[in-house]
Design an enzyme around this catalytic site. Structure first.
Site, mmCIF file in Angstrom:
data_model
loop_
_atom_site.group_PDB
_atom_site.id
_atom_site.type_symbol
_atom_site.label_atom_id
_atom_site.label_comp_id
_atom_site.label_asym_id
_atom_site.label_seq_id
_atom_site.Cartn_x
_atom_site.Cartn_y
_atom_site.Cartn_z
ATOM 1 N N GLY A 172 13.514 33.627 -17.027
ATOM 2 C CA GLY A 172 13.789 32.435 -17.695
ATOM 3 C C GLY A 172 14.336 31.170 -17.082
ATOM 4 O O GLY A 172 14.108 31.195 -15.780
ATOM 5 N N GLY A 173 15.039 30.035 -17.509
ATOM 6 C CA GLY A 173 15.412 29.196 -17.149
ATOM 7 C C GLY A 173 16.434 29.278 -15.888
ATOM 8 O O GLY A 173 16.606 28.500 -15.049
ATOM 9 N N GLY A 407 -2.273 11.553 13.068
ATOM 10 C CA GLY A 407 -1.129 11.505 12.329
ATOM 11 C C GLY A 407 -0.174 12.593 12.582
ATOM 12 O O GLY A 407 1.143 12.505 12.389
ATOM 13 N N ALA A 408 -0.585 13.834 13.108
ATOM 14 C CA ALA A 408 0.331 15.022 13.344
ATOM 15 C C ALA A 408 1.347 14.591 14.524
ATOM 16 O O ALA A 408 2.526 15.015 14.444
ATOM 17 C CB ALA A 408 -0.526 16.238 13.509
HETATM 18 C C1 HXC Z 1 21.477 40.132 -24.238
HETATM 19 C C2 HXC Z 1 20.645 41.406 -22.708
HETATM 20 C C3 HXC Z 1 19.801 40.470 -22.295
HETATM 21 C C4 HXC Z 1 19.770 39.315 -22.812
HETATM 22 C C5 HXC Z 1 19.331 42.515 -21.291
HETATM 23 N N1 HXC Z 1 20.460 42.499 -22.286
HETATM 24 N N2 HXC Z 1 18.993 41.076 -21.259
HETATM 25 N N3 HXC Z 1 21.480 41.241 -23.814
HETATM 26 N N4 HXC Z 1 20.913 39.077 -23.881
HETATM 27 N N5 HXC Z 1 19.271 38.263 -22.353
HETATM 28 C C6 HXC Z 1 21.049 43.972 -22.415
HETATM 29 C C7 HXC Z 1 20.119 44.906 -23.071
HETATM 30 O O1 HXC Z 1 19.923 44.835 -24.467
HETATM 31 C C8 HXC Z 1 20.737 46.411 -22.587
HETATM 32 O O2 HXC Z 1 21.859 46.540 -23.515
HETATM 33 C C9 HXC Z 1 21.332 45.964 -21.312
HETATM 34 O O3 HXC Z 1 21.320 44.404 -21.256
HETATM 35 C C10 HXC Z 1 20.446 46.746 -20.151
HETATM 36 O O4 HXC Z 1 19.299 45.949 -20.542
HETATM 37 P P1 HXC Z 1 17.816 47.220 -20.331
HETATM 38 O O5 HXC Z 1 16.777 46.393 -21.196
HETATM 39 O O6 HXC Z 1 18.115 48.296 -20.904
HETATM 40 O O7 HXC Z 1 17.664 47.288 -19.012
HETATM 41 P P2 HXC Z 1 15.985 47.265 -18.159
HETATM 42 O O8 HXC Z 1 15.371 48.370 -18.818
HETATM 43 O O9 HXC Z 1 16.428 47.545 -16.650
HETATM 44 O O10 HXC Z 1 15.516 45.908 -18.331
HETATM 45 C C11 HXC Z 1 15.889 44.516 -17.738
HETATM 46 C C12 HXC Z 1 15.435 43.471 -18.109
HETATM 47 C C13 HXC Z 1 15.401 43.339 -19.807
HETATM 48 C C14 HXC Z 1 13.783 43.434 -17.710
HETATM 49 C C15 HXC Z 1 15.965 42.040 -17.872
HETATM 50 O O11 HXC Z 1 16.562 43.643 -20.378
HETATM 51 C C16 HXC Z 1 14.889 42.089 -20.356
HETATM 52 O O12 HXC Z 1 13.655 42.037 -20.412
HETATM 53 N N6 HXC Z 1 15.745 41.395 -20.860
HETATM 54 C C17 HXC Z 1 15.411 40.057 -21.618
HETATM 55 C C18 HXC Z 1 14.895 39.035 -20.493
HETATM 56 C C19 HXC Z 1 14.456 37.801 -20.940
HETATM 57 O O13 HXC Z 1 13.676 37.560 -21.816
HETATM 58 N N7 HXC Z 1 15.470 37.026 -20.901
HETATM 59 C C20 HXC Z 1 15.331 35.564 -21.112
HETATM 60 C C21 HXC Z 1 16.525 35.093 -22.190
HETATM 61 S S1 HXC Z 1 16.346 33.392 -22.471
HETATM 62 P P3 HXC Z 1 22.328 48.026 -24.039
HETATM 63 O O14 HXC Z 1 23.489 47.646 -25.213
HETATM 64 O O15 HXC Z 1 21.133 48.659 -24.815
HETATM 65 O O16 HXC Z 1 22.755 48.448 -22.801
HETATM 66 C C22 HXC Z 1 16.938 32.595 -20.899
HETATM 67 C C23 HXC Z 1 16.664 31.137 -21.006
HETATM 68 C C24 HXC Z 1 17.666 30.775 -19.985
HETATM 69 O O17 HXC Z 1 17.305 33.312 -20.124
HETATM 70 C C25 HXC Z 1 17.412 29.109 -19.922
HETATM 71 C C26 HXC Z 1 18.275 28.497 -19.211
HETATM 72 C C27 HXC Z 1 17.927 27.164 -18.850
#
Ligand code: HXC
Length: 517
Positions: A172-173, A407-408
């Site tokens: 993400g961001g 130019g280089a």
């Molecule tokens: C809350 C989160 C989380 C999140 C992971 N977890 N990402 N909780 N917010 N963004 C939690 C899971 O629910 C899980 O909780 C624990 O962390 C471990 O994650 P797993 O999924 O079990 O681990 P893994 O299988 O290794 O996968 C990792 C991962 C996946 C690929 C990162 O968790 C994932 O796809 N997360 C979301 C990624 C995403 O879309 N992020 C974007 C968010 S928006 P439990 O309780 O089950 O242990 C964003 C915008 C930012 O980031 C903008 C900034 C400008």
């Protein structure tokens, strides 16, 4: 038992609990994936026993989706300060064992605190990223946390070195914080960076792509150039951060540290007197030249796998850090193109921001011609490198080994772009263009009208080569300060850098520049 001792015991227990992050099970899972925990990474990174942790007792304040029951001491990031080779450094390491290292408002506050301290003290910040991105349950508070971090990244840029180790997901961001820092390191099979993950990509574009294909270390090291370093493992990544910092000053007002060397400054490298092939179209390996002239042959290459037609990286001459920029004749004849220009421009600007002299080794046939480059905006991207050299006020030493055309010639730190010491080997060819191309333009009509066009062109080419394909024409006008014996290159560069050590140059006052982006 006194009341006080009970309280001390309670403190010790709380600390132990905080140090366990998301708990033993989550730590096991992290290890099973071949990853270290945040605290293990910090321990490996800093000098033994030097880490002082801050904000171990901070907790998130979110009550959405039952989050009030899911609290961990210190939340999902470990922050603090320590030393690396005795020098102060501020750190944050996202703790994946705590809610996937996802960024909460509290975590952002912790990270911002160490960034603010780093700016106050004038010390580098190292961020170790391993996070699922914004903590979804916190919504806008997590987003605003990112923005607070980005704002600090921006203000710290060019003031203190900022280094991002990516040792897990960075999605993400969230990727914009590493992108705003000076150097990014990714480990193969462990690090992922993308703005939108595979699922979203599938929905929006229909593309089937894995995490690795979309944003793995290899992709960003070779294709996008987003990461500066690709390593094989977490251990290697941590060691690289230590090594990288050894070349850098603490901040923009200091000079880089000096590392004593036993490598003689006047070491002659006879091999360099014979390294240039007889045919101008035959390549040689610029790494051999770099290895032969720098202290102990040690070179820390940046962007090693991206745009390999130009080489950039750190080395030392007589113990002092320099940034090296060198065309690589072995790849695409060392031609300048869009990617090479962007790569080198960013490196030159980093060196200039942090008082690191620039040594440029030139063997460049020109800019890559064609629609691919023109449509991609090579004019603007090439201008970046031109701009970077022209605005740089650090000592600039240039050595032209062979080709330097058109130019280089101008772009690669020529005299008129305030090159301080410009040397050339006797094999240098410094001219407006190569002989064959030049006679095609000048004598096409004459050749066409003659009985033997090939003979006319060959004669004219020989004439042109004799007249222009040498360093003495440029030296005649003072554009080259001296023609040097190749085997003396190390000594001459060191002498030049010693002379330039007190250089002071400033650019006109302005709010900021308008680099052609
Ligand atoms: C809350 C989160 C989380 C999140 C992971 N977890 N990402 N909780 N917010 N963004 C939690 C899971 O629910 C899980 O909780 C624990 O962390 C471990 O994650 P797993 O999924 O079990 O681990 P893994 O299988 O290794 O996968 C990792 C991962 C996946 C690929 C990162 O968790 C994932 O796809 N997360 C979301 C990624 C995403 O879309 N992020 C974007 C968010 S928006 P439990 O309780 O089950 O242990 C964003 C915008 C930012 O980031 C903008 C900034 C400008």
């Amino acid at each position: 038992m006194s009341n006080q001792l009970d309280k001390v015991r309670e403190l010790i227990e709380l600390r132990a609990k905080a140090r366990l992050g998301g708990g033993e099970k989550a730590i096991e899972k992290q290890h099973a994936q071949g990853k270290y925990t945040a605290r293990e990474r910090i321990t490996m990174l800093v000098d033994e026993g030097s880490f002082e942790e801050l904000d171990m007792f901070m907790e998130h304040r979110c009550t959405n989706f039952g989050m009030e029951k899911k609290k961990y001491l210190g939340d999902g990031v470990v922050t603090g300060y320590g030393t690396i080779e005795g020098r102060l450094v501020y750190l944050f390491a996202q703790d994946f064992t705590v809610i996937g290292g996802s960024l909460s408002e509290t975590m952002a506050k912790k990270i911002c605190k160490v960034m603010d301290l780093a700016m106050l003290m004038g010390a580098p910040v190292v961020g170790l990223n391993d996070s699922g991105g914004a903590r979804i349950q916190e919504g806008i508070n997590a987003l605003s946390g990112y923005a607070e971090i980005f704002q600090r990244n921006i203000l710290a840029s060019g003031v203190i070195p900022q280094i991002s180790g990516i040792f897990g997901p960075c999605a993400g961001g969230a990727v914009y914080s590493p992108a705003l820092t000076d150097f990014t390191i990714m480990a193969k099979g462990m690090s992922y960076m993308f703005l939108t993950g595979p699922k979203v990509v599938k929905t929006v574009t229909g593309e089937d792509v894995t995490q690795e294909q979309l944003g793995g270390a290899e992709v960003h090291a070779t294709r996008s150039g987003v990461t500066h370093f690709m390593v094989e493992s977490g251990d290697e990544g941590i060691a690289l951060i230590r090594r990288l910092l050894s070349y850098l000053p603490q901040n923009n007002l200091e000079d880089p540290p000096i590392r004593e060397t036993n490598d003689p400054i006047d070491r002659l490298e006879d091999s360099l007197n014979e390294i240039i092939p007889d045919s101008p179209n035959r390549p040689y390996d610029m790494y051999e030249v770099i290895g032969a002239i720098v202290d102990d042959g040690a070179f820390l290459e940046v962007h090693a796998y991206y745009a390999p037609n130009i080489i950039v990286g750190f080395a030392r001459f007589n113990g002092r850090s320099v940034g090296i920029v060198a065309n690589q004749p072995k790849t695409l004849a060392g031609v300048l193109d869009i990617n090479a220009s962007r790569k080198a421009a960013r490196f030159v600007r980093f060196c200039d921001a942090f008082n690191i002299p620039i040594v440029t080794l030139v063997d460049v046939p020109g800019f890559l011609p064609g629609t691919g480059q023109e449509y991609g905006g090579v004019i603007v991207h090439g201008a970046k490198l031109l701009y970077a050299y022209g605005e740089a006020t650090v000592p600039k030493v240039t050595v032209t080994l062979r080709k330097s055309y058109g130019g280089a010639y101008i772009v690669m730190s020529c005299k008129q772009l305030r090159g301080d010491m410009n040397y050339a080997w006797p094999t240098a060819e410094i001219a407006v263009m190569g002989s064959a191309g030049a006679v095609e333009v000048l004598y096409a009509k004459e050749a066409k009208e003659s009985d033997n066009p090939a003979k006319v062109l060959a004669e004219k080419e020989a004439e042109y080569t004799e007249a222009f394909a040498n360093p003495y024409n440029a030296a005649k006008y003072g554009y080259i300060d001296d023609v040097i014996e190749p085997r003396n290159t190390r000594f001459r560069i060191i002498r030049a850098l010693q002379q330039l050590a007190t250089k002071k140059q400033t650019n006109p006052a302005k709010k900021h520049d308008n680099l052609p982006l």
